[in-house]
Scaffold this motif. Structure first.
Motif, short mmCIF file in Angstrom:
data_model
loop_
_atom_site.label_atom_id
_atom_site.label_comp_id
_atom_site.label_asym_id
_atom_site.label_seq_id
_atom_site.Cartn_x
_atom_site.Cartn_y
_atom_site.Cartn_z
N ASP A 1 0.08 -9.02 8.85
CA ASP A 1 1.42 -8.75 8.33
C ASP A 1 1.61 -9.12 6.87
O ASP A 1 2.72 -9.00 6.34
N GLN A 2 0.55 -9.55 6.21
CA GLN A 2 0.64 -9.69 4.75
C GLN A 2 0.69 -8.32 4.08
O GLN A 2 1.01 -8.21 2.91
N LEU A 3 0.39 -7.29 4.85
CA LEU A 3 0.40 -5.91 4.35
C LEU A 3 1.70 -5.22 4.69
O LEU A 3 2.17 -5.26 5.83
N THR A 4 2.29 -4.55 3.70
CA THR A 4 3.41 -3.65 3.92
C THR A 4 3.06 -2.30 3.33
O THR A 4 2.58 -2.22 2.20
N CYS A 5 3.26 -1.25 4.10
CA CYS A 5 2.97 0.11 3.64
C CYS A 5 4.26 0.80 3.24
O CYS A 5 5.28 0.67 3.92
N LEU B 1 0.84 -1.19 0.00
CA LEU B 1 0.00 0.00 0.00
C LEU B 1 0.88 1.24 0.00
O LEU B 1 1.74 1.39 0.86
N GLY B 2 0.62 2.13 -0.96
CA GLY B 2 1.32 3.40 -0.98
C GLY B 2 0.60 4.40 -0.10
O GLY B 2 -0.57 4.70 -0.33
N LEU B 3 1.29 4.90 0.91
CA LEU B 3 0.68 5.82 1.87
C LEU B 3 0.94 7.28 1.52
O LEU B 3 2.04 7.63 1.08
N SER B 4 -0.06 8.11 1.77
CA SER B 4 0.16 9.56 1.74
C SER B 4 0.20 10.10 3.16
O SER B 4 0.71 11.18 3.41
N GLY B 5 -0.38 9.32 4.08
CA GLY B 5 -0.48 9.76 5.47
C GLY B 5 -1.78 10.45 5.78
O GLY B 5 -2.07 10.77 6.93
N GLY B 6 -2.61 10.69 4.74
CA GLY B 6 -3.89 11.35 4.93
C GLY B 6 -4.97 10.40 5.41
O GLY B 6 -4.72 9.21 5.67
N VAL B 7 -6.19 10.92 5.50
CA VAL B 7 -7.31 10.15 6.02
C VAL B 7 -7.56 8.90 5.18
O VAL B 7 -7.71 7.80 5.71
N ASP B 8 -7.60 9.05 3.87
CA ASP B 8 -7.97 7.94 2.99
C ASP B 8 -6.98 6.78 3.08
O ASP B 8 -7.38 5.62 3.23
N SER B 9 -5.69 7.09 2.98
CA SER B 9 -4.71 6.00 3.01
C SER B 9 -4.59 5.41 4.41
O SER B 9 -4.32 4.21 4.57
N THR B 10 -4.83 6.21 5.44
CA THR B 10 -4.79 5.70 6.81
C THR B 10 -5.91 4.71 7.05
O THR B 10 -5.71 3.62 7.62
#
Length: 534
Positions: free
Chosen positions: A261-265, A240-249
């Motif tokens: 832990d199958q997820l890496t940001c 997952l590519g994060l922006s740090g905003g509400v949507d990506s959080t």
């Protein structure tokens, strides 16, 4: 060295008869190009009925495959009698499904069922008072009240079997119905705030006429979406590519609750974020959420790519492509991940596709650039928020137990401060804007105005102004403040901040931010202006 086993979440309980799919019954909104189309779906969802938007030109077979409980034909800028005016397959009136036409939709129902529509002597735009003329389930319990008109055509002749059920002072056919066929039309816009009885009318359509139950809730959405994510991902890995905003959080928290832990940001530090944002993201995701996080320091590469670029759409495309490049490089370094996830919202999906097919768009979305579209086509993209509006994302975040202060932060553009700099993007200009922006937000919070404002941004203008500081003449930069109030971002008014708050913000920026000697305030509304300047 053995790899640490992945943390898996336990499966959800199987659905029971009472826990059926919240999408099972839906209102299908066919879009004819109205600026208010998104509001139709939003208002219906606020009433806890599920609605989704589709282009008006989808086939009758596609409409049937959606299994609609009801169909709404939106407004639009065209006239039904013009050559090339957008149409709908007249077969929709024979599906046995209730239909509601709004403005252009009412006129289209009339036109396709043998009535007559023509240009009126004068365009009717603004407030009117609706009065019921005949009993109808659509207007049940609706008292005389204000509605919002926006049309230049009128009904000259009703189709057979139709009768007038509502009038206004200037519209003898403000609402009509074929009760037996359950086909209705309103000349006004019940979806806008100015229509005080609008929600009651939409509720009558969904509940009484379409026999829907108000089961569109975020708690049930969470259950279904987690189950769906697990079924799609199985034992594979997700980036997952994060922006740090509400949507990506919210996206990250939902995915982590589903697959652990199958997820890496991956957070790409573009150097274009607000003051302290990278440190806040690091703390939030690693310490508070316990989510695996990789931070890429790419500031120098973004600055090099943006050097000398001042055209807004070009900035967006450069940033979107470089973000994908940096993300891909980090993904390669981390090893194979089968899925890409991103926090795309329903508005991103709708606004990137014209109702008339490929056409000019106001601005492109960084999560709809070609590389992402190719991955979507290949079925390797997870977008768990892609059917939600912004206010629904916040409610979803609350259901996921994310801190309210984080969820109700102001919207912030994906390309960051780059599109709030209306000239070349340089380290110096970014640093200047970042400091001015931080002061503005600090004073909004101190004064208690932060939550009264829907969005706030400082804008670096491409002009310099003469000033006097002490005994010296200055020739320095100008910062504009753009603060708006809104419910949904579709329309907005400038925030009427007290003069003392504005004065404090301006004084601090001029005194504390080197290179700025003037602050101005944007008092434009949307429309005609947009919220962002670029």
């Amino acid at each position: 060295m053995k790899k640490k086993p992945l943390t898996r979440k336990p499966p959800l309980k199987k659905k029971t008869a009472k826990n059926h799919d919240v999408h099972e019954k839906k209102i299908v909104v066919l879009d004819f190009g109205s600026q208010y189309t998104q509001l139709i779906a939003r208002r219906i969802r606020e009433l806890r009925y599920y609605a989704e938007i589709h282009p008006h030109h989808i086939s009758l077979k596609e409409i049937q495959s959606l299994n609609p409980a009801g169909i709404i034909l939106s407004g639009g800028p065209a006239s039904v009698y013009e050559k090339g005016a957008p149409q709908v397959d007249a077969g929709v009136f024979g599906l046995g499904v209730p239909v509601l036409g709004i403005c252009y939709g009412l006129q289209l129902i009339c036109h396709l069922n043998g009535g007559r529509v023509a240009a009126s002597g004068a365009r009717e735009y603004g407030r009117a008072t609706l009065k019921a003329r005949k009993a109808s389930p659509l207007l049940k319990g609706v008292k005389p009240g204000q509605v919002w008109m926006s049309h230049g055509d009128k009904i000259l002749k009703l189709p057979k079997r139709f009768s007038v059920i509502g009038v206004t002072e200037n519209s003898p056919t403000a609402a009509f119905a074929d009760e037996k066929a359950r086909i209705y039309g309103v000349q006004f816009h019940p979806e806008v705030q100015h229509s005080t009885q609008g929600k009651a009318i939409l509720k009558n359509f969904c509940s009484t006429i379409c026999a829907m139950k108000p089961n569109w809730t975020m708690s049930r959405f969470v259950e279904e979406k987690i189950s769906e994510i697990r079924a799609q991902v199985k034992g594979e890995r997700v980036l997952l590519g994060l922006s740090g905003g509400v949507d990506s959080t919210v996206t990250a928290k939902l995915l982590h609750d589903a697959i652990g832990d199958q997820l890496t940001c991956v957070y790409v530090d573009t150097g274009l974020m607000r003051k302290g944002e990278t440190d806040a993201v690091r703390t939030r995701f690693k310490k508070e959420f316990g989510i695996k996080l990789e931070i890429v320091d790419a500031e120098s590469r973004f600055m090099a790519a943006l050097a000398g670029v001042d055209e807004p759409e070009q900035k967006r495309k450069i940033i979107g492509k470089l973000f994908l490049d940096e993300f891909a490089a980090k993904a390669k370094e981390l090893g194979h991940h089968e899925f890409l996830a991103q926090g795309t919202l329903y508005t991103d999906v709708i606004e990137s596709v014209s109702v008339k097919g490929p056409s000019q768009t106001i601005k492109s979305h960084h999560n709809r650039v070609q590389g992402v579209l190719d991955m979507i086509k290949a079925g390797r993209v997870i977008e768990p928020l892609s059917e939600l509006f912004k206010d629904e994302v916040r409610r979803l975040g609350l259901a996921l137990k994310i801190n309210r202060n984080l969820l109700y932060r102001h919207p912030f553009p994906g390309p960051g401060l780059a599109i709030r700099i209306l000239t070349a993007v340089t380290r110096e200009n970014v640093a200047t804007l970042r400091e001015a922006d931080a002061i503005m937000l600090d004073e909004l919070k101190t004064s208690g105005w932060y939550e009264k404002v829907w969005q706030a941004g400082a804008i670096f203008l491409p002009v310099r102004s003469v000033g006097v500081m002490g005994d010296n003449r200055t020739y320095e930069n100008v910062i504009a403040l753009r603060l708006v109030t809104s419910e949904d971002g579709m329309t907005a008014d400038f925030a009427h901040l007290p003069y003392e708050v504005l004065a404090k913000i301006a004084s601090r920026i001029i005194n504390e931010v080197r290179g700025v000697n003037r602050v101005v305030y944007d008092i434009s509304s949307k429309p005609p202006a947009t919220i962002e300047w670029e």
